[in-house]
Design an enzyme around this catalytic site. Structure first.
Site, PDB file in Angstrom:
ATOM      1  N   CYS A   1      31.286  41.335  39.657  1.00 39.68           N
ATOM      2  CA  CYS A   1      31.222  42.638  38.990  1.00 39.68           C
ATOM      3  C   CYS A   1      30.492  43.590  39.919  1.00 39.68           C
ATOM      4  CB  CYS A   1      30.467  42.488  37.668  1.00 39.68           C
ATOM      5  SG  CYS A   1      30.117  44.063  36.860  1.00 39.68           S
TER       6      CYS A   1
ATOM      7  N   CYS B   1      36.309  47.814  40.959  1.00 39.55           N
ATOM      8  CA  CYS B   1      36.015  47.238  39.643  1.00 39.55           C
ATOM      9  C   CYS B   1      36.798  45.935  39.449  1.00 39.55           C
ATOM     10  CB  CYS B   1      36.400  48.245  38.562  1.00 39.55           C
ATOM     11  SG  CYS B   1      36.113  47.636  36.909  1.00 39.55           S
TER      12      CYS B   1
HETATM   13  N1  DGL Z   1      32.770  47.547  37.089  1.00 43.58           N
HETATM   14  C1  DGL Z   1      33.126  46.427  36.276  1.00 43.58           C
HETATM   15  C2  DGL Z   1      33.479  45.200  37.099  1.00 43.58           C
HETATM   16  O1  DGL Z   1      33.368  45.195  38.287  1.00 43.58           O
HETATM   17  C3  DGL Z   1      32.081  46.067  35.277  1.00 43.58           C
HETATM   18  C4  DGL Z   1      31.526  47.164  34.435  1.00 43.58           C
HETATM   19  C5  DGL Z   1      32.229  47.423  33.144  1.00 43.58           C
HETATM   20  O2  DGL Z   1      32.178  46.601  32.209  1.00 43.58           O
HETATM   21  O3  DGL Z   1      32.840  48.467  33.086  1.00 43.58           O
HETATM   22  O4  DGL Z   1      33.899  44.226  36.558  1.00 43.58           O
END
Ligand code: DGL
Length: 268
Positions: free
Chosen positions: A184, A70
């Site tokens: 993301c 993430c």
């Molecule tokens: N998984 C998050 C990222 O890679 C984005 C998703 C979220 O907002 O939780 O930034």
């Protein structure tokens, strides 16, 4: 011991699949914090608390190292967890981030004008700008926050995505970027949608599912003390902090096949 992969939700399944395609024998555990997704609109303090709780979950499941897939968690939590939490609680384990390896790739490809699509929280953190400037101060970074993309992806809303994407891509196109980082975990799912807008340009998409598996393989070669402790029975487990039919459907869509999701709760 296993390789853990952490994401705020289900988007990290894309990188998980790419990792197990690249390193099929290694046992992996995925943990998606579906109870608390999206992280991208939360405060850095909240993201840090949720991310630390997620690390506890994965380390308790015998992960020797965790890929923090993430990006939003990387921005607000990675350094803090590596510098304080890890030495205090799990000194022999490791947490690997995705932002620096992505930036190294962009730098190796010699881009000087780079666009980043990311969550609001990640753009506010300026982590991509700061880390890129450490590598090469001449690189210009243009960041675009995309608050609607994760909710649309997590809620089966891809049919509405094109006009929204156009709006998010427009400023990057106007700034003549040479490459766009998909900053993301969820965005690799949008590659074909984004490519349509880039057809008449030479802009390259930099997608972490195409970068991180090789970087991880390379890390394991360079760290035999970590690699030697990893079990290699080709087992892949998937945990989430909230389980609904809709999540099972989204997981199937993202992973391309049924995903045996199990519920596990964190201490938060
Ligand atoms: N998984 C998050 C990222 O890679 C984005 C998703 C979220 O907002 O939780 O930034």
């Amino acid at each position: 011991m296993k390789i853990g992969i952490f994401d705020s939700g289900l988007g990290g399944l894309i990188i998980t699949k790419a990792i197990s395609d690249r390193l099929p024998t290694y046992d992996t555990i995925y943990y998606g914090d579906t109870l608390n997704v999206p992280y991208g609109s939360r405060s850095p303090e909240a993201v840090l608390n949720h991310t630390q709780a997620a690390m506890d979950v994965l380390f308790a499941q015998e992960c020797q190292l965790i890929v923090m897939a993430c990006n939003t968690a990387n921005a607000s939590s990675l350094q803090k967890l590596q510098q304080t939490y890890l030495p205090r609680t799990y000194p022999d384990r490791r947490i690997l981030g995705v932002v620096i390896p992505t930036l190294e790739t962009a730098h190796e490809r010699q881009y000087t004008r780079i666009g980043v699509l990311a969550t609001q929280s990640l753009v506010s953190s300026k982590v991509y700008e700061e880390e890129l400037h450490k590598i090469n101060p001449k690189i210009q970074v243009f960041s675009q926050s995309c608050p609607l993309l994760v909710p649309l992806i997590e809620n089966d809303g891809l049919k509405w995505i094109d006009p929204i994407l156009q709006e998010y891509l427009e400023p990057l196109l106007q700034n003549n970027v040479e490459a766009i980082i998909l900053g993301c975990t969820h965005y690799p799912l949008l590659k074909t949608h984004i490519q349509k807008f880039l057809e008449k340009t030479s802009i390259e998409l930099i997608s972490q599912d195409e970068i991180i598996p090789d970087k991880l393989a390379d890390y394991l070669v360079r760290h035999p003390e970590i690699e030697g402790s990893l079990s290699q029975e080709g087992r892949h487990e998937f945990f989430v902090s909230d389980l609904t039919d809709a999540y099972s459907k989204t997981a199937h869509y993202i992973y391309g096949q049924d995903v045996p999701l199990s519920l596990i709760s964190s201490s938060l």
